[in-house]
Design a protein around this motif. Sequence first.
Motif, PDB file in Angstrom:
ATOM      1  N   ILE A  99       0.842  -1.203   0.000  1.00 22.16           N
ATOM      2  CA  ILE A  99       0.000   0.000   0.000  1.00 22.16           C
ATOM      3  C   ILE A  99       0.875   1.249   0.000  1.00 22.16           C
ATOM      4  CG2 ILE A  99      -1.676   1.325   1.339  1.00 22.16           C
ATOM      5  CD1 ILE A  99      -2.835  -1.327   2.341  1.00 22.16           C
ATOM      6  N   GLU A 100       1.953   1.220   0.796  1.00 21.78           N
ATOM      7  CA  GLU A 100       2.862   2.367   0.857  1.00 21.78           C
ATOM      8  C   GLU A 100       3.638   2.540  -0.447  1.00 21.78           C
ATOM      9  OE1 GLU A 100       4.158   2.759   5.520  1.00 21.78           O
ATOM     10  OE2 GLU A 100       5.106   1.167   4.333  1.00 21.78           O
ATOM     11  N   SER A 101       4.023   1.430  -1.062  1.00 22.49           N
ATOM     12  CA  SER A 101       4.864   1.487  -2.263  1.00 22.49           C
ATOM     13  C   SER A 101       4.069   1.807  -3.521  1.00 22.49           C
ATOM     14  CB  SER A 101       5.593   0.147  -2.451  1.00 22.49           C
ATOM     15  OG  SER A 101       6.410  -0.157  -1.344  1.00 22.49           O
ATOM     16  N   TYR A 102       2.788   1.448  -3.538  1.00 22.93           N
ATOM     17  CA  TYR A 102       1.950   1.662  -4.718  1.00 22.93           C
ATOM     18  C   TYR A 102       0.669   2.397  -4.324  1.00 22.93           C
ATOM     19  CZ  TYR A 102       5.119  -1.628  -6.923  1.00 22.93           C
ATOM     20  OH  TYR A 102       6.246  -2.251  -7.418  1.00 22.93           O
ATOM     21  N   PRO A 103       0.795   3.653  -3.870  1.00 20.98           N
ATOM     22  CA  PRO A 103      -0.374   4.365  -3.342  1.00 20.98           C
ATOM     23  C   PRO A 103      -1.477   4.615  -4.360  1.00 20.98           C
ATOM     24  CG  PRO A 103       1.505   5.850  -3.601  1.00 20.98           C
ATOM     25  CD  PRO A 103       2.023   4.462  -3.784  1.00 20.98           C
ATOM     26  N   SER A 104      -1.149   4.635  -5.653  1.00 20.12           N
ATOM     27  CA  SER A 104      -2.201   4.855  -6.654  1.00 20.12           C
ATOM     28  C   SER A 104      -2.774   3.550  -7.198  1.00 20.12           C
ATOM     29  CB  SER A 104      -1.665   5.701  -7.815  1.00 20.12           C
ATOM     30  OG  SER A 104      -0.725   4.979  -8.583  1.00 20.12           O
ATOM     31  N   ARG A 105      -2.078   2.445  -6.976  1.00 19.26           N
ATOM     32  CA  ARG A 105      -2.508   1.168  -7.554  1.00 19.26           C
ATOM     33  C   ARG A 105      -3.125   0.218  -6.535  1.00 19.26           C
ATOM     34  NH1 ARG A 105       3.082   0.008 -10.932  1.00 19.26           N
ATOM     35  NH2 ARG A 105       3.216   2.084 -11.885  1.00 19.26           N
ATOM     36  N   ILE A 106      -2.721   0.345  -5.272  1.00 22.72           N
ATOM     37  CA  ILE A 106      -3.235  -0.555  -4.235  1.00 22.72           C
ATOM     38  C   ILE A 106      -3.857   0.294  -3.139  1.00 22.72           C
ATOM     39  CG2 ILE A 106      -2.634  -2.303  -2.530  1.00 22.72           C
ATOM     40  CD1 ILE A 106      -0.411  -3.230  -4.337  1.00 22.72           C
ATOM     41  N   LYS A 107      -5.113   0.039  -2.847  1.00 26.29           N
ATOM     42  CA  LYS A 107      -5.865   0.872  -1.913  1.00 26.29           C
ATOM     43  C   LYS A 107      -6.428   0.033  -0.776  1.00 26.29           C
ATOM     44  CE  LYS A 107      -5.856   4.667  -4.559  1.00 26.29           C
ATOM     45  NZ  LYS A 107      -5.290   5.961  -4.137  1.00 26.29           N
ATOM     46  N   GLU A 108      -6.469   0.648   0.396  1.00 19.93           N
ATOM     47  CA  GLU A 108      -7.201   0.026   1.510  1.00 19.93           C
ATOM     48  C   GLU A 108      -8.680   0.004   1.161  1.00 19.93           C
ATOM     49  OE1 GLU A 108      -8.301   0.827   6.226  1.00 19.93           O
ATOM     50  OE2 GLU A 108      -6.576   1.856   5.316  1.00 19.93           O
ATOM     51  N   ILE A 109      -9.343  -1.076   1.500  1.00 19.61           N
ATOM     52  CA  ILE A 109     -10.770  -1.190   1.246  1.00 19.61           C
ATOM     53  C   ILE A 109     -11.411  -1.930   2.413  1.00 19.61           C
ATOM     54  CG2 ILE A 109     -10.638  -3.385  -0.034  1.00 19.61           C
ATOM     55  CD1 ILE A 109     -12.819  -2.254  -1.910  1.00 19.61           C
ATOM     56  N   ARG A 110     -12.643  -1.597   2.710  1.00 21.34           N
ATOM     57  CA  ARG A 110     -13.352  -2.229   3.825  1.00 21.34           C
ATOM     58  C   ARG A 110     -14.049  -3.502   3.360  1.00 21.34           C
ATOM     59  NH1 ARG A 110     -11.686  -0.905   8.642  1.00 21.34           N
ATOM     60  NH2 ARG A 110     -13.697  -0.644   9.708  1.00 21.34           N
ATOM     61  N   PHE A 111     -13.936  -4.534   4.189  1.00 20.30           N
ATOM     62  CA  PHE A 111     -14.626  -5.803   3.979  1.00 20.30           C
ATOM     63  C   PHE A 111     -15.806  -5.848   4.948  1.00 20.30           C
ATOM     64  CE2 PHE A 111     -10.812  -6.523   1.814  1.00 20.30           C
ATOM     65  CZ  PHE A 111     -10.856  -7.716   1.106  1.00 20.30           C
ATOM     66  N   TYR A 112     -16.984  -6.019   4.420  1.00 17.92           N
ATOM     67  CA  TYR A 112     -18.216  -6.010   5.213  1.00 17.92           C
ATOM     68  C   TYR A 112     -18.703  -7.449   5.301  1.00 17.92           C
ATOM     69  CZ  TYR A 112     -22.144  -3.116   6.936  1.00 17.92           C
ATOM     70  OH  TYR A 112     -23.077  -2.461   7.703  1.00 17.92           O
ATOM     71  N   THR A 113     -18.508  -8.063   6.456  1.00 16.93           N
ATOM     72  CA  THR A 113     -18.699  -9.506   6.600  1.00 16.93           C
ATOM     73  C   THR A 113     -19.907  -9.829   7.481  1.00 16.93           C
ATOM     74  OG1 THR A 113     -16.306  -9.778   6.450  1.00 16.93           O
ATOM     75  CG2 THR A 113     -17.570 -11.667   7.254  1.00 16.93           C
ATOM     76  N   THR A 114     -20.737 -10.755   7.021  1.00 15.38           N
ATOM     77  CA  THR A 114     -21.875 -11.208   7.820  1.00 15.38           C
ATOM     78  C   THR A 114     -21.757 -12.700   8.096  1.00 15.38           C
ATOM     79  OG1 THR A 114     -23.189 -11.558   5.809  1.00 15.38           O
ATOM     80  CG2 THR A 114     -23.418  -9.444   6.916  1.00 15.38           C
ATOM     81  N   ILE A 115     -22.226 -13.078   9.264  1.00 20.65           N
ATOM     82  CA  ILE A 115     -22.197 -14.475   9.693  1.00 20.65           C
ATOM     83  C   ILE A 115     -23.639 -14.957   9.867  1.00 20.65           C
ATOM     84  CG2 ILE A 115     -21.435 -16.081  11.497  1.00 20.65           C
ATOM     85  CD1 ILE A 115     -19.211 -14.102  12.140  1.00 20.65           C
TER      86      ILE A 115
END
Length: 547
Positions: A99-115
Amino acid sequence: MVASDRKGGKLVMKLRASNLEKLGDGVYDALIIGGGVNGAVSAAALSGKGAKVALIDLRDFAGFTSQQTSNLAWGGIKYLESHDYDLVWGLCKSRNHMIESYPSRIKEIRFYTTIEKGFRFPPWFVWAGTWVYWVFGRFFTRPPRLLGKAITEAEEPTINTRNYYGGFEYSDAYLHDNDSRFVFQFIRSAMDRGCIAANYVESLGARREDGVWITRARDHLSGREFEIRSKVLINAAGPFVDEHNEKTGEVTEHQHLFSKGIHLIVPRVTNSERILTFFADDGRLFFAIPMGMRTCVGTTDTRVESPYSEVTEEDRQFVLDNINKRLNLERPLTPDDIIAERCGVRPLVVKRSGAGSERDWMLLSRKHEIDANAQTAHISIFGGKITDCVNVGNEISALVAGMGIAMPYPAYKWYGEPHASVREEYLHQARLMNLDSYTSPESSERLSVRLWRRYDQQALLLLAQIREDPRQAEVLIKGTEYIRCEIALIRHQEMITKLEDFLRRRSKIAMVMRHEDIKNAEGLMEACEIFFGKEAKEKFEEYFNSK
């Protein structure tokens, strides 16, 4: 014999033909077999550090396993269940670094998980696992969040909560573009630093004579056979590593088992930018991943014996049944909603003794192992994933240096986007020329952002062309986001040999548009003429007649 054409009165040398001529010349420090992610990072690392490197691939670069992933760069939360704590710790560290090395290509994203009710673990136990995962991730991402039923129904009304037992939200990362595009950028950086690479070149096997590997190769386009000499031979053939080792007589400690995974690309099922995550009927994590105006749904996990795989009716029904059961849709998704399919095998590394039978099949991880034979100067790379690819490149560099190959620039940082100052200069120039005013109405992001992500510092060349001729900023292929000057740049620098190379791998057009819509897209034939000249019609028909 070098293919050429004339454009603007100048002789333009075609990159692939030129590289083919060079492959037979001299002795390389290392020859890499395979242009998937393992081979690509090996080439980028070695070339960047000053080694003389060659790379060949039977297909296009990233043309097999590396084009069939979930487009995620994640730390492997599921491996906590199998107690692979060291692996998760390492993958989380690698994810953060990516994420640090490729700030425009790799992004943090939220995973919304249900059980759902009846799941094998109580919600509190899984919830605790997300906090352990966050700690393993060095608190780099946003913290996890507990989701009650009311919160889920308010924030993600698409999710079916009738069988709701609990839920949580956590972070990982994803590739903004497609996986094969990301892998090719390593190939491109390797070539910029002197690597001689060619796609559609098959290794017919290799022998070692007088301390040199002699690899017999065949150009699949012309049928011509020739020899490539190298001091070190690196087998990065992905799921075909074992097969190529048989050709060279190498015996290794590890081998591959195969798991088939499929994804279906369907119309967008939610307006959010989260990844909706469930546990499928077989207990595996199951995703609905944003892909622009589409959603990528999957995956399966089926043990297979061969690297070759295809989507079956049973596979499609499994994915459709699982997603329809867990979402509130206006109508259930059917096979008619499928825009495209992704199908590939995961090469799972195991030791030859036992072949993984001591572990539950579904708990085998995507870790990598490298078997190196210093006596024969041969290296085999097993397993691996995009998240951990930088480590693979560094490990290969160290091993090759240990085999006596000089690395003139051992400390060179061979990966990552250009310095932030280069990006700021590019964005400043883009602002001065009001580049984003050319952004097409249907685009999901600004033109300046998109060009930098795809081409980084090469985007400065595109600005110069648009400044000289504003028509170069026009979308060439209607229904896509590709502008005229992009197509010309890709033609010169990205070794487009078949139309599929562009539609499926350098871009994700074939993943987000229906086949007939692509075929009838205004401007596609003009793009073919830019790519292939007089062979444009032949290449067009080759692609569409083979589908």
